[in-house]
Design a protein around this motif. Structure first.
Motif, PDB file in Angstrom:
ATOM      1  N   LEU A 184     -78.361  73.529 -49.148  1.00  0.00           N
ATOM      2  CA  LEU A 184     -79.217  74.535 -49.766  1.00  0.00           C
ATOM      3  C   LEU A 184     -78.882  75.853 -48.878  1.00  0.00           C
ATOM      4  N   GLY A 185     -78.074  75.967 -48.679  1.00  0.00           N
ATOM      5  CA  GLY A 185     -77.745  77.674 -47.612  1.00  0.00           C
ATOM      6  C   GLY A 185     -78.267  78.246 -47.451  1.00  0.00           C
ATOM      7  N   MET A 186     -78.682  76.852 -46.142  1.00  0.00           N
ATOM      8  CA  MET A 186     -80.210  77.268 -45.308  1.00  0.00           C
ATOM      9  C   MET A 186     -80.014  77.490 -43.905  1.00  0.00           C
ATOM     10  N   THR A 187     -80.432  76.846 -42.625  1.00  0.00           N
ATOM     11  CA  THR A 187     -79.583  76.789 -41.653  1.00  0.00           C
ATOM     12  C   THR A 187     -80.730  75.463 -41.340  1.00  0.00           C
ATOM     13  N   PRO A 188     -80.860  74.598 -40.417  1.00  0.00           N
ATOM     14  CA  PRO A 188     -81.162  73.251 -40.309  1.00  0.00           C
ATOM     15  C   PRO A 188     -82.466  73.346 -39.341  1.00  0.00           C
ATOM     16  N   ALA A 189     -82.675  75.060 -39.097  1.00  0.00           N
ATOM     17  CA  ALA A 189     -84.316  75.146 -38.309  1.00  0.00           C
ATOM     18  C   ALA A 189     -84.912  75.650 -39.167  1.00  0.00           C
ATOM     19  N   ALA A 190     -84.385  76.293 -40.674  1.00  0.00           N
ATOM     20  CA  ALA A 190     -85.102  76.888 -41.392  1.00  0.00           C
ATOM     21  C   ALA A 190     -85.584  75.572 -42.430  1.00  0.00           C
ATOM     22  N   VAL A 191     -85.197  74.285 -42.859  1.00  0.00           N
ATOM     23  CA  VAL A 191     -85.122  73.392 -43.093  1.00  0.00           C
ATOM     24  C   VAL A 191     -86.493  72.634 -42.355  1.00  0.00           C
ATOM     25  N   SER A 192     -85.998  72.587 -41.591  1.00  0.00           N
ATOM     26  CA  SER A 192     -87.177  70.982 -40.870  1.00  0.00           C
ATOM     27  C   SER A 192     -88.717  72.322 -40.548  1.00  0.00           C
ATOM     28  N   LYS A 193     -88.193  73.661 -40.400  1.00  0.00           N
ATOM     29  CA  LYS A 193     -89.677  74.084 -40.459  1.00  0.00           C
ATOM     30  C   LYS A 193     -90.572  74.079 -41.659  1.00  0.00           C
ATOM     31  N   ASN A 194     -89.594  74.046 -42.884  1.00  0.00           N
ATOM     32  CA  ASN A 194     -90.147  73.193 -44.189  1.00  0.00           C
ATOM     33  C   ASN A 194     -90.480  72.518 -44.776  1.00  0.00           C
ATOM     34  N   VAL A 195     -90.172  71.388 -44.218  1.00  0.00           N
ATOM     35  CA  VAL A 195     -90.633  70.140 -44.545  1.00  0.00           C
ATOM     36  C   VAL A 195     -91.820  69.892 -42.780  1.00  0.00           C
ATOM     37  N   ALA A 215     -74.496  77.108 -63.910  1.00  0.00           N
ATOM     38  CA  ALA A 215     -74.831  77.219 -63.092  1.00  0.00           C
ATOM     39  C   ALA A 215     -75.877  76.480 -61.885  1.00  0.00           C
ATOM     40  N   GLY A 216     -76.230  75.470 -60.384  1.00  0.00           N
ATOM     41  CA  GLY A 216     -77.162  74.936 -60.390  1.00  0.00           C
ATOM     42  C   GLY A 216     -75.788  73.628 -59.608  1.00  0.00           C
ATOM     43  N   THR A 217     -77.075  72.596 -58.971  1.00  0.00           N
ATOM     44  CA  THR A 217     -76.684  71.385 -57.904  1.00  0.00           C
ATOM     45  C   THR A 217     -76.675  70.294 -59.156  1.00  0.00           C
ATOM     46  N   LEU A 218     -74.795  70.209 -59.808  1.00  0.00           N
ATOM     47  CA  LEU A 218     -75.005  68.445 -60.861  1.00  0.00           C
ATOM     48  C   LEU A 218     -74.594  67.745 -60.195  1.00  0.00           C
ATOM     49  N   LYS A 219     -75.805  66.312 -60.471  1.00  0.00           N
ATOM     50  CA  LYS A 219     -76.285  65.473 -59.679  1.00  0.00           C
ATOM     51  C   LYS A 219     -75.043  63.675 -60.838  1.00  0.00           C
ATOM     52  N   VAL A 220     -74.398  63.567 -59.863  1.00  0.00           N
ATOM     53  CA  VAL A 220     -73.641  62.867 -60.851  1.00  0.00           C
ATOM     54  C   VAL A 220     -73.186  61.478 -60.162  1.00  0.00           C
ATOM     55  N   VAL A 251     -71.189  75.651 -60.466  1.00  0.00           N
ATOM     56  CA  VAL A 251     -71.624  75.027 -60.849  1.00  0.00           C
ATOM     57  C   VAL A 251     -71.402  73.760 -59.078  1.00  0.00           C
ATOM     58  N   GLN A 252     -72.385  73.685 -58.901  1.00  0.00           N
ATOM     59  CA  GLN A 252     -71.981  72.748 -57.568  1.00  0.00           C
ATOM     60  C   GLN A 252     -72.505  70.951 -57.284  1.00  0.00           C
ATOM     61  N   HIS A 253     -71.786  70.206 -56.935  1.00  0.00           N
ATOM     62  CA  HIS A 253     -70.939  69.374 -57.457  1.00  0.00           C
ATOM     63  C   HIS A 253     -71.908  68.017 -56.297  1.00  0.00           C
ATOM     64  N   ASP A 254     -72.830  67.228 -56.545  1.00  0.00           N
ATOM     65  CA  ASP A 254     -72.920  66.268 -56.150  1.00  0.00           C
ATOM     66  C   ASP A 254     -73.011  64.884 -56.431  1.00  0.00           C
ATOM     67  N   TRP A 255     -71.390  64.243 -55.719  1.00  0.00           N
ATOM     68  CA  TRP A 255     -71.393  62.630 -56.888  1.00  0.00           C
ATOM     69  C   TRP A 255     -71.828  61.749 -55.608  1.00  0.00           C
ATOM     70  N   ARG A 256     -72.260  60.049 -56.538  1.00  0.00           N
ATOM     71  CA  ARG A 256     -72.361  59.712 -55.463  1.00  0.00           C
ATOM     72  C   ARG A 256     -71.647  58.655 -56.958  1.00  0.00           C
ATOM     73  N   ALA A 290     -76.944  73.892 -68.978  1.00  0.00           N
ATOM     74  CA  ALA A 290     -76.799  74.304 -69.571  1.00  0.00           C
ATOM     75  C   ALA A 290     -75.153  74.043 -68.769  1.00  0.00           C
ATOM     76  N   LYS A 291     -75.048  73.115 -67.191  1.00  0.00           N
ATOM     77  CA  LYS A 291     -74.594  72.873 -66.333  1.00  0.00           C
ATOM     78  C   LYS A 291     -74.130  71.112 -67.304  1.00  0.00           C
ATOM     79  N   THR A 292     -74.832  70.457 -67.335  1.00  0.00           N
ATOM     80  CA  THR A 292     -75.224  69.115 -68.149  1.00  0.00           C
ATOM     81  C   THR A 292     -74.017  68.992 -69.203  1.00  0.00           C
ATOM     82  N   ARG A 293     -74.528  70.090 -70.300  1.00  0.00           N
ATOM     83  CA  ARG A 293     -73.867  70.663 -71.748  1.00  0.00           C
ATOM     84  C   ARG A 293     -72.141  70.262 -70.730  1.00  0.00           C
TER      85      ARG A 293
END
Length: 307
Positions: free
Chosen positions: A26-37, A91-96, A121-126, A282-285
């Motif tokens: 997410l481009g954040m700090t772990p502390a910021a993510v923990s606070k959001n959760v 743009a955005g994260t492409l989950k494949v 486009v950022q890539h998140d492949w599984r 657009a990222k998917t197409r």
């Protein structure tokens, strides 16, 4: 209404297995993510994660929330990306989701060119051999075989792999090559277990004359991954029945030898799957079009047909 950033922090923490990985995505700090959760948990009045110094584990409430928001959040992100595409590049994260062997051997080499063309486009492949739920698990694209065409999913065929009988030259030394599948009886073999059903897979081989014969051998090892089967065959452990995409580079290098060249088993098509919604992000197409064009340019389907 819950702020989207809280849900996104929760989703990425759950999928990434921790706040640090979620922060990287997410481009954040772990502390910021923990606070959001923590804020999300406070808003909902339930604990979503069991925290320890070593790991982060979802509670039952967290598991339920993950299943409920994963798909809708991906849809919302896709809609936002689609609304923004007029202002710039995909743009955005492409989950494949992609099968192990096909992904590593044929699709991963294409990624550099796509990134150079669409750097936003950022890539998140599984990598997984199991059948995925494209919509329910929030994937933008899935590439593999046997995925059910559920409502809202379309498929574009990439090729039709065949199952081929192969063995290493070391195993074949001093043996006469079989002329019929029945002659494999008594030979050592490497079997494949379905990762989903747990059952051993049987293959009915066919030839151009329309004859059919079951390929049977003495099983000495069983795997649920065709890559592992290929490596075991290369070690000279015995005969393996491999999908063409896995066998092709090993046959070309001479590490494996094709047995019964006039025989093969038919399997379902290898396809690329994505949502059928009209406002496809657009990222998917861009990714779907790119993969189709690249594989067509290398005559991927034709190579499979000629095996």
């Amino acid at each position: 209404m819950l702020p989207l950033n809280l849900l996104e922090s929760f989703l990425q923490s759950a999928e990434g297995g921790g706040f640090s990985e979620a922060a990287r995505r997410l481009g954040m700090t772990p502390a910021a993510v923990s606070k959001n959760v923590a804020r999300l948990e406070a808003r909902l009045g339930v604990r979503l994660f069991q925290r320890s110094t070593r790991r982060l584990a979802l509670t039952e409430a967290g598991e339920r929330l993950l299943q409920q928001v994963r798909g809708p959040l991906a849809e919302l992100q896709g809609a936002m990306a689609g609304a923004a595409q007029d202002a710039g590049e995909p743009a955005g994260t492409l989950k494949v989701a992609v099968a192990h062997g096909v992904g590593r051997m044929y699709l991963l080499p294409l990624l550099k060119g796509f990134i150079e063309r669409y750097p936003a486009v950022q890539h998140d492949w599984r990598f997984d051999n199991r059948t995925v739920d494209l919509i329910g698990e929030g994937y933008d694209v899935a590439i593999g075989g046997g995925i059910e065409l559920a409502p809202g999913v379309v498929a574009r065929e990439l090729g039709r792999p065949r199952i081929l009988a192969v063995a290493a030259p070391a195993y074949l030394a001093g043996r006469g090559l079989p002329q019929h599948p029945s002659q494999l009886a008594g030979w050592d073999g490497i079997a494949r277990r379905s990762a989903e059903s747990g059952r051993l897979r049987d293959y009915l081989l066919r030839n151009a004359a329309g004859e059919e014969a079951l390929a049977e051998f003495r099983t000495i090892a069983t795997f649920d991954d065709p890559e592992a089967m290929a490596q075991a065959a290369c070690m000279g452990l015995g005969v393996a029945l491999l999908p063409g995409p896995h066998a092709a580079p090993l046959l070309e290098s001479g590490r494996l030898v094709r047995l019964l060249p006039g025989w093969h088993a038919e399997v379902g098509p290898l396809s690329i799957y994505y949502s059928s919604k009209k406002l496809l992000p657009a990222k998917t197409r861009a990714f779907v079009d790119y993969v189709l064009a690249q594989l067509q340019g290398m005559d991927f389907a034709g190579r499979l047909d000629r095996l």
